[in-house]
Design a protein around this motif. Structure first.
Motif, PDB file in Angstrom:
ATOM      1  N   HIS A   1       0.837  -1.201   0.000  1.00  0.00           N
ATOM      2  CA  HIS A   1       0.000   0.000   0.000  1.00  0.00           C
ATOM      3  C   HIS A   1       0.874   1.254   0.000  1.00  0.00           C
ATOM      4  CE1 HIS A   1      -3.559   2.391   0.584  1.00  0.00           C
ATOM      5  NE2 HIS A   1      -3.054   2.915   1.678  1.00  0.00           N
TER       6      HIS A   1
ATOM      7  N   VAL B   1       1.036   4.312  -2.734  1.00  0.00           N
ATOM      8  CA  VAL B   1       0.804   5.713  -2.372  1.00  0.00           C
ATOM      9  C   VAL B   1       1.955   6.578  -2.880  1.00  0.00           C
ATOM     10  CG1 VAL B   1       0.703   7.327  -0.422  1.00  0.00           C
ATOM     11  CG2 VAL B   1      -0.683   5.251  -0.394  1.00  0.00           C
TER      12      VAL B   1
ATOM     13  N   SER C   1      -7.642   6.511  -0.929  1.00  0.00           N
ATOM     14  CA  SER C   1      -7.069   5.270  -1.425  1.00  0.00           C
ATOM     15  C   SER C   1      -7.971   4.121  -1.005  1.00  0.00           C
ATOM     16  CB  SER C   1      -5.674   5.108  -0.812  1.00  0.00           C
ATOM     17  OG  SER C   1      -5.117   3.878  -1.110  1.00  0.00           O
TER      18      SER C   1
END
Length: 172
Positions: free
Chosen positions: A24, A28, A54
């Motif tokens: 993740h 990002v 997100s």
């Protein structure tokens, strides 16, 4: 949001639904590194009101009509995320939207809002720090003046610019 189904959606593999998972965090950073206001050379800090949303969507939650393909070449400006980059091919945006809403409701899909302000519990810079730590582990000491030979240039950013930006934002 899903109107551009013909162009597909970029996504990054994350092995868990934890918002602090390295997959993740790499996603990002790969998305955020394209923001020119983050460059150390500009001398600007990220606007505290610039919030990003997100979604962490496990592959097994995707509708059967959604196809995904491993496309490291399409992660244009953050090399460490290349091995986790996929493009989604959406055949039915309404089906995907319903799946996302249902997944958020039953908590199989996690939504995360990332910002610098205290209003949100996940800090954007923390994602960069997680990524920076991961890159140190993968590549060893990072010096933007002399990037690791295994770190590739991106489409718009050299390896040096990627590392300098990563260090700049991670340090806050």
């Amino acid at each position: 949001m899903l109107g551009g189904e013909a162009s597909g959606i970029s996504t990054y593999e994350a092995d868990t639904i934890d918002t602090f998972d390295i997959g993740h965090a790499l996603g990002v950073v790969a998305e955020g590194i394209n923001q020119s206001k983050l460059r150390a050379s500009k001398g600007n800090k990220r606007d505290s009101k610039a919030t990003r949303g997100s979604l962490i969507i496990p592959v097994n939650c995707l509708p059967k009509t959604t196809r995904y393909e491993f496309t490291p070449q399409n992660n244009l400006n953050f090399y460490p995320a290349n091995h986790r980059h996929f493009d989604l091919d959406i055949k039915d945006s309404e089906e995907l939207a319903i799946t996302i809403l249902n997944g958020i409701r039953n908590q199989t899909i996690k939504s995360t809002f990332i910002a610098n302000d205290k209003k949100y519990n996940v800090n954007y810079r923390l994602m960069w720090a997680i990524t920076y730590s991961h890159c140190l582990k993968m590549f060893g000491a990072l010096n933007h003046s002399k990037p690791p030979t295994s770190w590739a240039n991106g489409k718009d950013l050299t390896a040096s610019e990627q590392i300098e930006t990563l260090q700049y934002v991670a340090k806050g």
